[in-house]
Design a protein around this motif. Structure first.
Motif, mmCIF file in Angstrom:
data_model
loop_
_atom_site.group_PDB
_atom_site.id
_atom_site.type_symbol
_atom_site.label_atom_id
_atom_site.label_comp_id
_atom_site.label_asym_id
_atom_site.label_seq_id
_atom_site.Cartn_x
_atom_site.Cartn_y
_atom_site.Cartn_z
ATOM 1 N N VAL A 140 39.039 46.161 43.809
ATOM 2 C CA VAL A 140 37.797 45.967 43.049
ATOM 3 C C VAL A 140 37.950 46.676 41.713
ATOM 4 C CG1 VAL A 140 35.326 46.498 42.979
ATOM 5 C CG2 VAL A 140 36.419 45.967 45.153
ATOM 6 N N LYS A 141 37.588 45.988 40.636
ATOM 7 C CA LYS A 141 37.607 46.622 39.307
ATOM 8 C C LYS A 141 36.175 46.787 38.845
ATOM 9 C CE LYS A 141 41.547 44.837 36.752
ATOM 10 N NZ LYS A 141 41.861 44.098 35.530
ATOM 11 N N THR A 142 35.824 47.942 38.359
ATOM 12 C CA THR A 142 34.474 48.131 37.825
ATOM 13 C C THR A 142 34.437 47.608 36.381
ATOM 14 O OG1 THR A 142 34.953 50.325 36.990
ATOM 15 C CG2 THR A 142 34.147 50.195 39.257
ATOM 16 N N MET A 143 33.277 47.691 35.728
ATOM 17 C CA MET A 143 33.189 47.211 34.339
ATOM 18 C C MET A 143 34.146 48.022 33.445
ATOM 19 S SD MET A 143 29.586 48.953 33.326
ATOM 20 C CE MET A 143 29.137 49.749 34.835
ATOM 21 N N THR A 200 29.497 60.836 47.076
ATOM 22 C CA THR A 200 29.069 59.434 47.004
ATOM 23 C C THR A 200 30.189 58.499 47.455
ATOM 24 O OG1 THR A 200 28.202 57.709 45.573
ATOM 25 C CG2 THR A 200 29.789 59.161 44.592
ATOM 26 N N HIS A 201 29.817 57.340 47.968
ATOM 27 C CA HIS A 201 30.817 56.338 48.315
ATOM 28 C C HIS A 201 30.635 55.090 47.470
ATOM 29 C CE1 HIS A 201 32.414 58.663 51.598
ATOM 30 N NE2 HIS A 201 31.177 58.943 51.972
ATOM 31 N N ASP A 202 29.737 55.187 46.476
ATOM 32 C CA ASP A 202 29.510 54.043 45.598
ATOM 33 C C ASP A 202 30.143 54.337 44.240
ATOM 34 O OD1 ASP A 202 28.680 51.861 44.255
ATOM 35 O OD2 ASP A 202 26.570 52.467 44.092
ATOM 36 N N PHE A 203 31.335 53.761 44.046
ATOM 37 C CA PHE A 203 32.052 54.020 42.802
ATOM 38 C C PHE A 203 31.878 52.890 41.787
ATOM 39 C CE2 PHE A 203 34.341 56.251 46.218
ATOM 40 C CZ PHE A 203 34.161 57.540 45.761
ATOM 41 N N LEU A 204 31.132 51.857 42.162
ATOM 42 C CA LEU A 204 30.977 50.704 41.262
ATOM 43 C C LEU A 204 30.344 51.047 39.907
ATOM 44 C CD1 LEU A 204 29.958 47.586 43.385
ATOM 45 C CD2 LEU A 204 31.979 47.886 41.955
ATOM 46 N N ASP A 228 44.104 55.844 45.995
ATOM 47 C CA ASP A 228 42.703 55.523 46.285
ATOM 48 C C ASP A 228 41.999 54.998 45.041
ATOM 49 O OD1 ASP A 228 42.580 56.130 48.997
ATOM 50 O OD2 ASP A 228 42.515 58.266 48.557
ATOM 51 N N PHE A 229 42.405 55.520 43.881
ATOM 52 C CA PHE A 229 41.775 55.094 42.633
ATOM 53 C C PHE A 229 42.825 54.884 41.558
ATOM 54 C CE2 PHE A 229 38.780 57.963 44.736
ATOM 55 C CZ PHE A 229 37.692 57.113 44.881
ATOM 56 N N VAL A 230 42.583 53.913 40.698
ATOM 57 C CA VAL A 230 43.381 53.745 39.488
ATOM 58 C C VAL A 230 42.422 53.832 38.308
ATOM 59 C CG1 VAL A 230 44.861 52.200 38.155
ATOM 60 C CG2 VAL A 230 45.068 52.266 40.637
ATOM 61 N N LEU A 231 42.754 54.662 37.339
ATOM 62 C CA LEU A 231 41.925 54.769 36.140
ATOM 63 C C LEU A 231 42.455 53.795 35.100
ATOM 64 C CD1 LEU A 231 41.114 57.349 37.647
ATOM 65 C CD2 LEU A 231 41.054 58.527 35.463
ATOM 66 N N LEU A 232 41.589 52.936 34.602
ATOM 67 C CA LEU A 232 42.002 51.900 33.660
ATOM 68 C C LEU A 232 41.550 52.278 32.248
ATOM 69 C CD1 LEU A 232 40.687 48.984 35.883
ATOM 70 C CD2 LEU A 232 43.065 49.712 35.693
ATOM 71 N N ILE A 254 30.881 53.466 38.069
ATOM 72 C CA ILE A 254 31.788 54.204 37.170
ATOM 73 C C ILE A 254 32.686 53.208 36.429
ATOM 74 C CG2 ILE A 254 33.626 55.938 37.054
ATOM 75 C CD1 ILE A 254 32.493 57.160 39.600
ATOM 76 N N ALA A 255 32.535 53.128 35.126
ATOM 77 C CA ALA A 255 33.334 52.172 34.342
ATOM 78 C C ALA A 255 34.793 52.613 34.280
ATOM 79 C CB ALA A 255 32.763 52.076 32.929
ATOM 80 N N GLY A 256 35.704 51.640 34.217
ATOM 81 C CA GLY A 256 37.118 51.928 34.020
ATOM 82 C C GLY A 256 37.849 52.374 35.274
ATOM 83 N N LEU A 257 37.450 51.837 36.418
ATOM 84 C CA LEU A 257 38.015 52.314 37.679
ATOM 85 C C LEU A 257 38.418 51.117 38.537
ATOM 86 C CD1 LEU A 257 38.249 55.170 38.959
ATOM 87 C CD2 LEU A 257 36.078 54.722 40.113
ATOM 88 N N ALA A 258 39.447 51.288 39.357
ATOM 89 C CA ALA A 258 39.796 50.272 40.355
ATOM 90 C C ALA A 258 40.045 50.972 41.678
ATOM 91 C CB ALA A 258 41.033 49.501 39.919
ATOM 92 N N PHE A 259 39.691 50.313 42.762
ATOM 93 C CA PHE A 259 39.904 50.877 44.107
ATOM 94 C C PHE A 259 39.898 49.727 45.095
ATOM 95 C CE2 PHE A 259 35.481 51.139 42.820
ATOM 96 C CZ PHE A 259 34.795 50.533 43.867
ATOM 97 N N LEU A 260 40.228 50.028 46.336
ATOM 98 C CA LEU A 260 40.245 48.990 47.360
ATOM 99 C C LEU A 260 38.931 48.982 48.125
ATOM 100 C CD1 LEU A 260 43.768 49.295 49.058
ATOM 101 C CD2 LEU A 260 42.967 47.450 47.570
ATOM 102 N N ARG A 261 38.381 47.772 48.327
ATOM 103 C CA ARG A 261 37.257 47.652 49.248
ATOM 104 C C ARG A 261 37.762 46.753 50.380
ATOM 105 N NH1 ARG A 261 31.598 46.821 46.560
ATOM 106 N NH2 ARG A 261 32.505 44.848 46.003
ATOM 107 N N GLY A 262 37.958 47.344 51.553
ATOM 108 C CA GLY A 262 38.705 46.636 52.587
ATOM 109 C C GLY A 262 40.134 46.520 52.074
#
Ligand code: SF4
Length: 277
Positions: free
Chosen positions: A103-106, A85-89, A63-67, A91-99
């Motif tokens: 998606v990679k955050t900052m 929460t369902h808004d993970f955007l 579900d999540f990858v920590l970068l 959080i820096a250093g994270l990747a997850f699937l949207r659909g």
């Protein structure tokens, strides 16, 4: 979110059916070694490590990858999950699937002040099995400790995607504090400092030796280092004074042509000199 938790690091086999710690000492099923996390983060799949691509991890059920460095990211992610929460955007250093789209955050900023981290939670390690295995196969009990993150050199084959060309070190006092605790609790015989490069900061090893002496702590240890750094003034003397017995020296090749092709930034002559200094 899908069920179950898979907690992987760079020392973990990638089997999703029965993941195991790949460390030759424990090789335990992860269901056992990650039990504490499982209790707290049940129903989420979390991936740490860097051997495969983002898509491969997310496409196989994470579900999540920590970068990058994971401590702060994990803390914020756990907080967000606990809060529902369902808004993970944010959080820096994270990747997850949207659909179906990853998606990679900052990017997460690299930590500079490593002393701000709490000491590692050694009490979560099953130390009995480590001790027994070390004693059985080596006759002594060794533990791994990290004092730095990163490396400023640019050898082009090196796997160092997390920290980039940076180098940050814990203070000698912070490292000695951990060593004292480890000695008191687990009575280790030996330490392997697992840094890519140990004691690169000018004066660090000398201060480390002084601090060990002040705290009356005697240790035996092993490090990894570059040949050219061993030529620094008083470096080898300070290593010996603080208990260093063994150095894995990154000579890499006996051919200058190969060293140059690797961008190693050193010469064969420098690799030969530490023998006699
Ligand atoms: S000096 Fe060692 S750790 Fe640093 S880039 Fe070269 S091989 Fe990697």
């Amino acid at each position: 979110m899908r069920g179950g938790l898979i907690f992987l690091c760079s020392m973990t086999t990638a089997s999703t059916t029965s993941p195991r710690c790949a460390c030759p000492i424990c090789a335990k099923p992860l269901s056992a070694s990650s039990g504490w996390l499982k209790e707290r983060l049940h129903r989420h799949r979390l991936q740490l490590g860097f051997h495969r691509s983002l898509q491969e991890y997310l496409g196989h059920g994470a579900d999540f990858v920590l970068l990058g460095e994971g401590e702060q990211t994990l803390l914020e992610l756990i907080g967000a999950i606990r809060n529902g929460t369902h808004d993970f955007l944010p959080i820096a250093g994270l990747a997850f699937l949207r659909g179906n789209e990853p998606v990679k955050t900052m990017g997460r900023k690299v930590m500079k002040e490593l002393d701000e981290l709490p000491l590692p939670a050694w009490d979560l390690v099953d130390m009995d099995i480590y001790r027994k295995t070390w004693l059985k196969y080596n006759g002594y009990f060794s533990l791994n400790v990290g004092t730095t993150r990163g490396c400023p050199f640019k050898c082009n084959w090196c796997a160092k995607p997390i920290y980039g060309n940076r180098y940050h070190a814990r203070s000698p006092q912070n490292v000695v504090k951990e060593l004292k605790e480890l000695k008191e609790k687990y009575r280790f015989d030996h330490i392997w400092f697992c840094d890519d490069i140990f004691g690169l900061k000018p004066g660090w090893v000398n201060e480390f030796a002084d601090t060990l002496e002040k705290e009356e702590l005697k240790i035996r240890y092993k490090i990894q280092c570059r040949a050219d750094l061993l030529l620094q003034e008083n470096y080898i003397q300070a290593l010996a004074r603080s208990g260093c017995e063994n150095i894995w020296m990154g000579a890499e090749s006996g051919s200058q042509k190969i060293l140059d092709a690797m961008d190693k930034g050193t010469t064969i002559g420098r690799s030969m000199r530490p023998r006699g200094c």
